[in-house]
Enzyme design. Structure first.
Site, short mmCIF file in Angstrom:
data_model
loop_
_atom_site.label_atom_id
_atom_site.label_comp_id
_atom_site.label_asym_id
_atom_site.label_seq_id
_atom_site.Cartn_x
_atom_site.Cartn_y
_atom_site.Cartn_z
N ASN A 72 0.85 -1.20 0.00
CA ASN A 72 0.00 0.00 0.00
C ASN A 72 0.88 1.24 0.00
O ASN A 72 2.03 1.18 0.44
CB ASN A 72 -0.89 0.00 1.26
CG ASN A 72 -1.82 1.20 1.31
OD1 ASN A 72 -2.40 1.60 0.30
ND2 ASN A 72 -1.95 1.80 2.49
N HIS A 104 0.98 5.09 1.53
CA HIS A 104 0.33 5.90 2.55
C HIS A 104 0.98 7.29 2.56
O HIS A 104 2.21 7.40 2.53
CB HIS A 104 0.49 5.24 3.93
CG HIS A 104 -0.22 5.97 5.01
ND1 HIS A 104 -1.60 5.95 5.13
CD2 HIS A 104 0.24 6.79 5.99
CE1 HIS A 104 -1.95 6.72 6.15
NE2 HIS A 104 -0.86 7.23 6.69
N SER A 148 4.99 6.68 2.27
CA SER A 148 5.60 5.39 2.58
C SER A 148 4.89 4.30 1.79
O SER A 148 3.66 4.29 1.71
CB SER A 148 5.43 5.06 4.07
OG SER A 148 5.85 6.13 4.89
N ASP A 192 -2.08 0.37 8.37
CA ASP A 192 -0.87 1.18 8.10
C ASP A 192 0.30 0.84 9.02
O ASP A 192 1.11 1.72 9.36
CB ASP A 192 -1.19 2.68 8.22
CG ASP A 192 -2.29 3.12 7.27
OD1 ASP A 192 -2.40 2.53 6.18
OD2 ASP A 192 -3.05 4.05 7.62
C1 GRF Z 1 -3.04 8.85 -2.08
O1 GRF Z 1 -2.80 9.99 -1.32
C2 GRF Z 1 -2.50 7.65 -1.38
O2 GRF Z 1 -1.33 7.91 -0.66
C3 GRF Z 1 -3.60 7.29 -0.44
O3 GRF Z 1 -4.79 7.56 -1.15
C4 GRF Z 1 -4.53 8.54 -2.15
C5 GRF Z 1 -4.91 7.94 -3.46
O4 GRF Z 1 -4.86 8.86 -4.51
N1 GRF Z 1 -3.49 5.92 0.00
P1 GRF Z 1 -4.97 8.36 -6.00
O5 GRF Z 1 -6.33 7.69 -6.16
O6 GRF Z 1 -3.86 7.41 -6.26
O7 GRF Z 1 -4.90 9.59 -6.84
#
Ligand code: GRF
Length: 186
Positions: free
Chosen positions: A105, A107, A134, A143
């Site tokens: 994932n 984050h 991260s 997370d």
């Molecule tokens: C990003 O900020 C990511 O870090 C978080 O959710 C958001 C997703 O944005 N997990 P996108 O759909 O990839 O534009």
């Protein structure tokens, strides 16, 4: 048969990280883009790109049943690595266990700081001078899995959460593909 180099990207929304993962794939193939929101903007982009897509609304569904259906779809595509990219749904312990060690994932914080939501407002509110993102392994605790890579960006004096989000997002789009290109080899 699961193949680590066949990646499924799971999204719920705009999918900007998904686009970066598709565009910068070197060691993996994006074999499926899956979503729990059939109307997710990212799905339309993936379809236009000719990628295989799968979607099923998760609202109101039984959690474990939903995750079993999703998992079966991933097996059908011989997926071996799952990349969450703005997937706004907590996966069941059953799912995480079934795909243990193969879910990553991104984050938008320098973990272990600011797990959960509203990371940018929290970093600004705390008076931090550094923010970032991260890529981490997904485990049952939100997370909290091992960090595979991080990128830092400065927090500037007049930053709002929205401005900081854009700066972090640009770093996400570089970091995530870089980490995933290595992760699929292990
Ligand atoms: C990003 O900020 C990511 O870090 C978080 O959710 C958001 C997703 O944005 N997990 P996108 O759909 O990839 O534009």
């Amino acid at each position: 048969m699961r193949d680590r180099k066949r990646v499924a990207i799971l999204i719920s929304g705009r999918g900007s990280n998904m686009r970066a993962l598709v565009d910068q794939a070197r060691n993996y193939e994006v074999a499926l883009v899956a979503s729990n929101k059939p109307g997710a903007a990212g799905l339309a982009w993936a379809r236009e790109r000719g990628l295989a897509t799968w979607s099923l609304e998760s609202k109101g569904a039984d959690k474990q049943e939903y995750d079993q259906t999703l998992s079966a779809a991933l097996e059908e595509y011989s997926i071996g690595t799952i990349a969450l990219a703005g997937f706004m749904r907590i996966l069941s312990p059953w799912f995480v266990d079934n795909w243990a060690g193969r879910i990553v994932n991104i984050h938008p914080s320098l973990l272990p700081k600011y797990r959960g939501l509203d990371t940018h407002a929290r970093a600004i509110g705390a008076g931090d001078t550094l923010a970032g993102c991260s890529v981490h392994l997904v485990t049952e605790e939100l997370d909290a899995g091992a960090v595979l890579g991080q990128a830092q960006v400065p927090i500037l004096g007049d930053d709002t959460p929205g401005i900081l989000e854009q700066r972090v997002l640009a770093a996400e789009h570089r970091l995530y593909p870089e980490v995933l290109n290595e992760f699929v080899l292990r």
